[in-house]
Design a protein around this motif. Structure first.
Motif, PDB file in Angstrom:
ATOM      1  N   SER A 112     -23.911 -12.418-102.900  1.00 57.59           N
ATOM      2  CA  SER A 112     -22.911 -12.276-101.853  1.00 57.59           C
ATOM      3  C   SER A 112     -23.578 -12.436-100.501  1.00 57.59           C
ATOM      4  O   SER A 112     -24.807 -12.501-100.406  1.00 57.59           O
ATOM      5  N   THR A 113     -22.753 -12.477 -99.462  1.00 57.82           N
ATOM      6  CA  THR A 113     -23.269 -12.497 -98.096  1.00 57.82           C
ATOM      7  C   THR A 113     -24.215 -11.318 -97.886  1.00 57.82           C
ATOM      8  O   THR A 113     -25.312 -11.459 -97.353  1.00 57.82           O
ATOM      9  N   LEU A 114     -23.758 -10.169 -98.330  1.00 58.07           N
ATOM     10  CA  LEU A 114     -24.548  -8.958 -98.148  1.00 58.07           C
ATOM     11  C   LEU A 114     -25.842  -9.025 -98.963  1.00 58.07           C
ATOM     12  O   LEU A 114     -26.899  -8.543 -98.518  1.00 58.07           O
ATOM     13  N   GLY A 115     -25.762  -9.640-100.151  1.00 52.95           N
ATOM     14  CA  GLY A 115     -26.941  -9.785-100.994  1.00 52.95           C
ATOM     15  C   GLY A 115     -28.018 -10.604-100.303  1.00 52.95           C
ATOM     16  O   GLY A 115     -29.209 -10.296-100.369  1.00 52.95           O
ATOM     17  N   ARG A 116     -27.584 -11.645 -99.622  1.00 52.07           N
ATOM     18  CA  ARG A 116     -28.509 -12.493 -98.869  1.00 52.07           C
ATOM     19  C   ARG A 116     -29.190 -11.677 -97.777  1.00 52.07           C
ATOM     20  O   ARG A 116     -30.400 -11.758 -97.562  1.00 52.07           O
ATOM     21  N   THR A 117     -28.382 -10.891 -97.092  1.00 53.32           N
ATOM     22  CA  THR A 117     -28.896 -10.063 -95.999  1.00 53.32           C
ATOM     23  C   THR A 117     -29.842  -8.997 -96.542  1.00 53.32           C
ATOM     24  O   THR A 117     -30.875  -8.692 -95.928  1.00 53.32           O
ATOM     25  N   ALA A 118     -29.500  -8.454 -97.720  1.00 51.23           N
ATOM     26  CA  ALA A 118     -30.343  -7.418 -98.314  1.00 51.23           C
ATOM     27  C   ALA A 118     -31.665  -7.998 -98.806  1.00 51.23           C
ATOM     28  O   ALA A 118     -32.731  -7.396 -98.619  1.00 51.23           O
ATOM     29  N   ALA A 119     -31.611  -9.174 -99.428  1.00 50.30           N
ATOM     30  CA  ALA A 119     -32.843  -9.802 -99.921  1.00 50.30           C
ATOM     31  C   ALA A 119     -33.814 -10.035 -98.781  1.00 50.30           C
ATOM     32  O   ALA A 119     -35.023  -9.854 -98.923  1.00 50.30           O
ATOM     33  N   ARG A 120     -33.264 -10.390 -97.631  1.00 50.96           N
ATOM     34  CA  ARG A 120     -34.103 -10.625 -96.458  1.00 50.96           C
ATOM     35  C   ARG A 120     -34.816  -9.337 -96.050  1.00 50.96           C
ATOM     36  O   ARG A 120     -36.000  -9.355 -95.715  1.00 50.96           O
ATOM     37  N   GLY A 121     -34.084  -8.241 -96.104  1.00 47.45           N
ATOM     38  CA  GLY A 121     -34.683  -6.954 -95.744  1.00 47.45           C
ATOM     39  C   GLY A 121     -35.774  -6.552 -96.724  1.00 47.45           C
ATOM     40  O   GLY A 121     -36.852  -6.109 -96.318  1.00 47.45           O
ATOM     41  N   LEU A 122     -35.506  -6.737 -98.016  1.00 52.73           N
ATOM     42  CA  LEU A 122     -36.513  -6.394 -99.023  1.00 52.73           C
ATOM     43  C   LEU A 122     -37.748  -7.277 -98.853  1.00 52.73           C
ATOM     44  O   LEU A 122     -38.882  -6.824 -98.985  1.00 52.73           O
ATOM     45  N   GLU A 123     -37.502  -8.524 -98.535  1.00 55.28           N
ATOM     46  CA  GLU A 123     -38.628  -9.441 -98.368  1.00 55.28           C
ATOM     47  C   GLU A 123     -39.457  -9.068 -97.137  1.00 55.28           C
ATOM     48  O   GLU A 123     -40.680  -9.210 -97.138  1.00 55.28           O
ATOM     49  N   CYS A 124     -38.779  -8.575 -96.126  1.00 55.20           N
ATOM     50  CA  CYS A 124     -39.486  -8.166 -94.912  1.00 55.20           C
ATOM     51  C   CYS A 124     -40.460  -7.032 -95.240  1.00 55.20           C
ATOM     52  O   CYS A 124     -41.613  -7.028 -94.814  1.00 55.20           O
ATOM     53  N   GLN A 125     -39.979  -6.089 -96.051  1.00 52.91           N
ATOM     54  CA  GLN A 125     -40.825  -4.968 -96.448  1.00 52.91           C
ATOM     55  C   GLN A 125     -42.010  -5.473 -97.286  1.00 52.91           C
ATOM     56  O   GLN A 125     -43.156  -5.092 -97.055  1.00 52.91           O
ATOM     57  N   TRP A 126     -41.702  -6.351 -98.236  1.00 51.85           N
ATOM     58  CA  TRP A 126     -42.759  -6.929 -99.080  1.00 51.85           C
ATOM     59  C   TRP A 126     -43.793  -7.644 -98.206  1.00 51.85           C
ATOM     60  O   TRP A 126     -45.000  -7.469 -98.367  1.00 51.85           O
ATOM     61  N   ALA A 127     -43.301  -8.434 -97.239  1.00 53.30           N
ATOM     62  CA  ALA A 127     -44.195  -9.219 -96.384  1.00 53.30           C
ATOM     63  C   ALA A 127     -45.076  -8.312 -95.533  1.00 53.30           C
ATOM     64  O   ALA A 127     -46.261  -8.581 -95.331  1.00 53.30           O
ATOM     65  N   ALA A 128     -44.502  -7.212 -95.056  1.00 49.72           N
ATOM     66  CA  ALA A 128     -45.276  -6.293 -94.214  1.00 49.72           C
ATOM     67  C   ALA A 128     -46.441  -5.714 -95.018  1.00 49.72           C
ATOM     68  O   ALA A 128     -47.564  -5.590 -94.515  1.00 49.72           O
ATOM     69  N   HIS A 129     -46.163  -5.367 -96.282  1.00 47.46           N
ATOM     70  CA  HIS A 129     -47.242  -4.819 -97.111  1.00 47.46           C
ATOM     71  C   HIS A 129     -48.267  -5.883 -97.479  1.00 47.46           C
ATOM     72  O   HIS A 129     -49.466  -5.596 -97.528  1.00 47.46           O
ATOM     73  N   GLU A 130     -47.802  -7.102 -97.727  1.00 46.82           N
ATOM     74  CA  GLU A 130     -48.740  -8.188 -98.028  1.00 46.82           C
ATOM     75  C   GLU A 130     -49.601  -8.511 -96.811  1.00 46.82           C
ATOM     76  O   GLU A 130     -50.768  -8.871 -96.938  1.00 46.82           O
ATOM     77  N   LEU A 131     -49.008  -8.371 -95.646  1.00 48.99           N
ATOM     78  CA  LEU A 131     -49.766  -8.561 -94.403  1.00 48.99           C
ATOM     79  C   LEU A 131     -50.963  -7.628 -94.388  1.00 48.99           C
ATOM     80  O   LEU A 131     -52.093  -8.040 -94.114  1.00 48.99           O
TER      81      LEU A 131
END
Lengths: 356, 597, 248
Positions: free
Chosen positions: B446-465
């Motif tokens: 869904s639209t919201l799913g897209r927005t949520a995936a982005r948020g989860l990815e941001c968290q993942w990326a911050a930790h990978e950083l």
């Protein structure tokens, strides 16, 4: 927070500008815009009664790096610029409204603030295909640009696209993208080049206008003198290495690690007018040379066609040949020298045969 | 007219036509037209890319080592990702390898871009689709504080803080000059948040505006500036010097500390502000699960963030690679960017011309000849379009297809592929979020799913950083200072015959590929297929619709004159239209055929 | 300069063809290059030599020196030599222009081309044939032969002017926007807004001068040997001596 309700007039009075200077600014502005003297009081009225200077920020062919840079500003903060200094009434990238609601704002500003808003342009208009390489609201962007410029107080050309044409205008310029002053002829255009310009330079230009109540002094090429009158090279912290004759010869060599001059790696610092080596980037953290890469000259006109970026000398492209001046000149001089030797030989032979 | 598309959507353009142009809060220029039925439900959607710059043609004949700078200017929002793709493509073509440190630093820059881009997207490009700024004026600061403290430990949460902010907002609104908030959809029935949540979100909108400029300093340290940091074929331009003379001018302990500090703050901001906001907002919109479009059927990810330098195999890539077709999550299909049968671009509905438009062309064989022409049913004129005719050509975007399928790319696509591959680093956060919000897996599409995936990815990326920065420190500690290889720097070390290469990344918006061929030291052909070309693509000869169009279908609109629902769904893709560049001839008339053999 | 050197109605050249009404006497020696011209020539030559070497090095610097930057000024000296030689060249070129007005008629020759003179064009053609080995003997000339005249006008006069203008424009970037160099030569950047383009032009100018120098030295030596008058010696003493007394 009080300045949120201050008018432009109040702000500049607070900065110590007299009433007299203010009215003079209004009439000079009117004159510079080619407006009738009667327009001066109207401009004055707009600035006195309107709290913040309305800014219309339009996008042509561009990559939005200028908008991105603008919001990086550390002093003033982008949020303070938007909330307290200006009224960013239209900006495709940030505005909440879309479609008809967005278009309606343009019409409203044009009528209500005729001659009293600043038009900021990011990107440039393509002229090929009747301008339909950049369509905005179903129409060519160039039309919208001209219409909004016609009633503006002044125009700010953000970045190298609006100022010079930038990447889409690099040869062969397929869309015939042109700098905005090619289509806006009758307004003062302040060019703030760079790809993108430094954030604090952008907010600096805006706050200069709102603080001092006048447009910044421009150089020969229309750029604010305060930021663009010296080369990156002139204030580069690696300048001592340049004069000493210490250069990076190869990436990641001893010289690169010691911070030698990047001249031999093609650095365009000596030909680039910008504030990178003094203001630096992103709150003064670094600038390209400090992080080991030469300047590519992104605030200069036609810098894309002055490559390759990693050669000190630009390539000359003429008559289907592409090589730098040393290669062109070396070949020409070599051929001539060879010709001279051959000529001398023929001369000697002729002379000898004649004598015999 | 009622059509069923091969990819399973029903289109009906008989109802009232609604036009949104310009679509704002995106990168570049986009137009969308929809038809709504008697109940104001969208039954047909048409997405038109309305700009085109021709950067690929401009690249022809240039030095391949310069290509990153040109392609980087394709987009200033996902700044750097095109440059990275470009240096990878050139390195692939010329057989250039890079040091381990260079790979690490490139990953750090790419991950910093994810964190930055996702935060800016969520707060500054997307939030106003969910958050009613005007409603925030009626919030109770105390209740806002209680709400904020109930969902996060973020310290900026006192009643005084929110009161102060509300006061500033009030004065701003009362000034009568609403600036960027002007003429918007405040009070629209599709806004569901209570005033307190709105006020909290507005506060974080401003905080995120302040914070995003900190994240990019990572680019500034390693690349010299942002937007548009510097890159290098064969490594990264910044040299490392820890002990020697001149260390102050290189990456040294002070610079490394600066980056480390920013990473820590990025992790905190993501976990204490972004994710709690996302969950809080999502919890009020659980009923608004429209906009799934292609996401539940066909998604594509190239993968990115190689753990090991010069290894771009799926095993090395931390972001997943693969394609899912027709919703079959049980089978993730392998992809090959060089296979001419896989990725093809079609132009039947694009303003370009092929000799045979029934077939697509692989980017290595790409032809681009502009052909701006409007269909018979267009309302308006050539330079004043009122309603476009989607039966004919209608967009400056080509239509890329994977094995003939229209695909969605982006954070949701990546996370769906990772989820389908049963990778715990994707599966676990998704399941936790679904559990916290108490919604089924289907809610993801869904639209919201897209927005949520982005948020989860941001968290993942911050930790990978954090992890990659530590990896860099460990490598330096072990004595490895190399950041660039130069054996193949000069053109005389390159093959004389034509060589081809592919570079790919996952841009924040989705799968990105560059195809380059080099001959005699110069670029012979350059083609980019970018995320927004996938997502915003027009129809293909078979009639498959792209991700934007699919996602808009079946969404009810409260008031077609106020297209909030449309821009909400479009924004969830984070469109980037400047990326949709293709080539054309100098005079706009003749054919500029760029073919590679 | 028109038909005065011809015999009545004949197209045959007589004597010296580049100067109207002047007849050379037997074993003639003519004072051609006055002292200021000669001094200028050799100073200019020296400056050009320095400018070529340093100019090339500015485009392609020598290998890096080691040690602390504060201990060296190698590239600085190279640039200084270039600037100093450029300034000297400019001063002497200005003096040379002054002498064009004050000196004898030969002092003016390189500043214009007798474009409308048919005789001169015939001289160009004749001299070209001489260099292409199509004729056995050149004509006699008091000052520059017509072909040399063209080379002097374009490369020495216009070349010097072009290099001085672009050189000072580039120098003004160092001197600053408020310098007199910027005020006098800043307009160059209106023509070429990106100073990298001015550098490219200036650098191409270097190679034009290198090419000219090769030709000039060769031609001077060759003419010294092959022509009917002295060449190199003339630029030292100022006297042009003719080696034969035939008319042409």
């Amino acid at each position: 927070m009080a300045q949120a309700t201050e008018t432009f007039y109040e702000v500049i009075r607070r900065q110590g500008i007299t009433r007299r200077s203010f009215t003079r600014f209004c009439s000079l502005t009117a004159a510079s815009l080619g407006l009738a003297p009667a327009a001066a009081p109207r401009i004055a009225h707009a600035l006195e009664t309107k709290p913040r200077l309305p800014i219309i920020w339009m996008h042509g062919l561009e990559c939005t790096c200028c908008s991105e840079s603008f919001i990086r500003s550390a002093h003033p903060l982008a949020k303070d610029v938007v909330l307290s200094m200006i009224s960013l009434d239209y900006d495709d990238t940030l505005m909440a409204a879309a479609g008809h609601q967005a278009e309606a704002i343009l019409d409203d500003i044009r009528t209500k603030y005729k001659g009293g808003y600043v038009l900021a342009v990011e990107g440039n208009p393509p002229l090929n295909e009747d301008g339909m390489y950049c369509i905005d609201g179903g129409k060519p962007f160039v039309e919208k640009l001209k219409a909004m410029a016609a009633d503006s107080l002044a125009v700010v050309a953000w970045g190298s696209c609006a100022s010079w044409g930038c990447v889409q205008a690099a040869k062969p310029n397929p869309t015939q993208a042109v700098p905005i002053d090619r289509v806006i002829r009758d307004k003062p255009v302040i060019k703030v080049p760079g790809c993108p310009p430094i954030a604090e330079v952008m907010t600096g230009v805006i706050s200069y206008i709102t603080t001092f109540g006048r447009l910044p002094e421009l150089d020969r090429q229309g750029r604010p003198k305060m930021f663009y009158s010296q080369r990156i090279h002139d204030k580069c912290y690696r300048r001592a290495s340049f004069d000493a004759g210490q250069f990076v010869e190869e990436w990641d060599d001893e010289g690169a690690r010691k911070g030698y001059c990047l001249y031999k790696m093609g650095c365009r610092g000596p030909t680039t007018y910008n504030a990178c080596s003094t203001v630096r980037w992103n709150d003064g953290v670094s600038f390209p040379i400090q992080s080991g890469h030469g300047c590519i000259g992104c605030s200069e006109q036609g810098f894309w066609d002055n490559g390759p970026f990693y050669d000190r000398l630009s390539n000359v492209r003429q008559f289907g040949i592409e090589a730098n001046a040393d290669r062109v000149g070396g070949v020409v001089a070599g051929v001539v020298a060879a010709g001279v030797v051959a000529h001398a030989a023929v001369t000697a032979v002729t002379r000898l045969t004649k004598k015999r | 007219m009622d059509i069923n598309t091969p990819n399973g959507f029903r289109l009906d353009n008989s109802g009232r036509r609604v036009v949104v142009d310009p679509v704002t809060r995106i990168e570049g220029h986009l137009r969308v037209e929809v038809n709504v039925d008697a109940n104001n439900v969208i039954r047909n959607a048409v997405s038109t890319g309305t700009m085109w710059r021709g950067i690929e043609l401009i690249l022809k004949g240039r030095d391949p080592r310069d290509a990153w700078a040109f392609t980087q200017r394709i987009c200033g929002v996902c700044t750097g990702t095109h440059a990275l793709t470009s240096v990878r493509a050139v390195e692939n073509a010329l057989g250039i390898t890079i040091p381990e440190n260079a790979n690490t630093i490139r990953n750090i820059m790419q991950l910093a871009l994810y964190v930055h881009d996702h935060i800016v997207h969520f707060y500054h490009l997307h939030a106003l689709d969910w958050v009613d700024v005007v409603s925030a004026l009626s919030a109770d600061p105390k209740a806002t504080s209680a709400l904020a403290q109930s969902i996060s430990d973020w310290p900026l949460s006192s009643p005084g803080y929110f009161r102060d902010l509300q006061g500033r907002l009030k004065r701003f609104v009362e000034s009568g000059q609403l600036g960027p908030f002007r003429n918007a959809y405040w009070g629209h029935p599709a806004y569901k948040l209570p005033p307190e949540a709105n006020l909290m979100a507005v506060a974080h909108y401003l905080e995120a505006l302040d914070f995003q400029k900190e994240i990019v300093k990572i680019h500034t340290v390693y690349g010299g500036k942002n937007p548009h940091p510097n890159w290098l074929v064969g490594g990264v331009p910044c040299a490392i010097n820890i002990d020697g003379a001149g260390a102050t001018g290189a990456v040294n302990i002070e610079r490394l500390n600066l980056v480390s500090g920013i990473i820590d703050r990025a992790v905190t901001f993501t976990e204490q502000v972004y994710l709690p906001d996302l969950k809080a907002i999502a919890s009020f919109y659980k009923d608004w699960l429209y906009g799934g479009g292609l996401s539940g059927r066909s998604v594509l990810a190239y993968g990115d963030i190689p753990e090991h330098a010069n290894d771009y195999s799926p095993a090395s890539l931390l972001l997943p690679q693969g394609a899912i077709i027709n919703g079959n999550l049980a089978e993730v299909q392998p992809i090959d960017l060089k296979d001419p049968a896989q990725i093809q671009e079609f132009v039947t509905h694009s303003w370009y011309k092929y000799p045979d438009e029934a077939h697509g062309l692989h980017p290595f064989d790409g032809i681009t000849e502009p052909n701006y022409a409007l269909g018979r049913n267009t309302k308006g004129s050539r330079t004043d379009i009122h309603e476009i005719d989607e039966g004919a050509k209608y967009s400056w975007l080509k239509a890329p297809r994977w094995r003939g399928h229209a695909m969605e790319v982006g954070p949701l696509a990546r996370w769906v592929v990772g989820y389908a591959q049963n990778k715990p680093q994707f599966r676990e956060p998704v399941e936790k979020l679904l559990h916290d919000l108490n919604v089924p897996v289907g809610a993801l599409f869904s639209t919201l799913g897209r927005t949520a995936a982005r948020g989860l990815e941001c968290q993942w990326a911050a930790h990978e950083l954090r992890r990659f920065q530590d990896k860099l420190l460990a490598s330096i500690k072990a004595g490895d200072l190399a950041t660039a290889y130069t054996e193949k720097w000069t053109p005389d070390t390159w093959p004389a015959k034509e060589v081809r290469g592919v570079g790919f990344t996952e841009a924040p918006r989705g799968a990105l590929g560059h195809w380059v061929s080099i001959q005699g030291g110069k670029i012979d052909n350059y083609q980019c297929v970018v995320p927004t070309t996938w997502n915003g693509s027009p129809r293909d000869p078979a009639g498959n619709i792209g991700a934007f169009e699919a996602a808009l279908l079946d969404t009810p609109m409260a008031d077609p004159a106020q297209p909030l629902e449309i821009i909400r769904t479009l924004h969830s893709f984070d469109p980037c239209l400047a990326c949709s560049t293709h080539v054309m001839s100098p005079d706009g008339q003749d054919m500029a055929t760029v073919t590679v053999r | 300069m028109s038909g005065a050197t011809r015999t009545n109605g004949s197209s045959r050249f007589r004597g010296v063809v580049d100067l109207a009404g002047v007849q050379t006497d037997r074993g003639a020696t003519i004072y051609v290059y006055e002292a200021p011209v000669r001094v200028w020539h050799w100073v200019n030559a020296l400056c050009v030599a320095v400018l070529i070497v340093t100019g090339y090095l500015i485009g392609a610097p020598p290998p890096s020196v080691t040690g602390e930057a504060s201990a060296h000024f190698q590239f600085g000296y190279i640039r200084f030599a270039h600037f100093a030689a450029g300034q000297v060249l400019t001063v002497f070129f200005m003096m040379r222009i002054y002498w064009a007005f004050m000196g004898n008629r030969h002092a003016r020759q390189i500043f214009y081309l007798p474009f409308w003179s048919a005789t001169w064009w015939k001289g160009v053609w004749w001299e070209a044939k001489w260099y292409l080995f199509l004729t056995a003997e050149p004509k006699k000339y008091v000052a520059h032969n017509p072909l040399a005249h063209i080379a002097m006008f374009f490369t020495v006069t216009l070349g010097n002017i072009g290099m001085i203008i672009t050189g000072f424009a580039l120098y003004s970037e160092d001197a600053g926007r408020d310098s007199w160099q910027a005020r006098l030569f800043g307009w160059v950047f209106t023509l070429f807004p990106n100073s990298q383009d001015v550098r490219t032009l200036h650098h191409l100018g270097l190679w034009v001068i290198v090419t000219f120098t090769i030709l000039h030295i060769y031609a001077a030596v060759r003419e010294e040997i092959m022509s009917r008058q002295t060449m190199i010696a003339t630029m030292i003493s100022g006297e042009r001596q003719f080696r034969d007394d035939r008319d042409d």
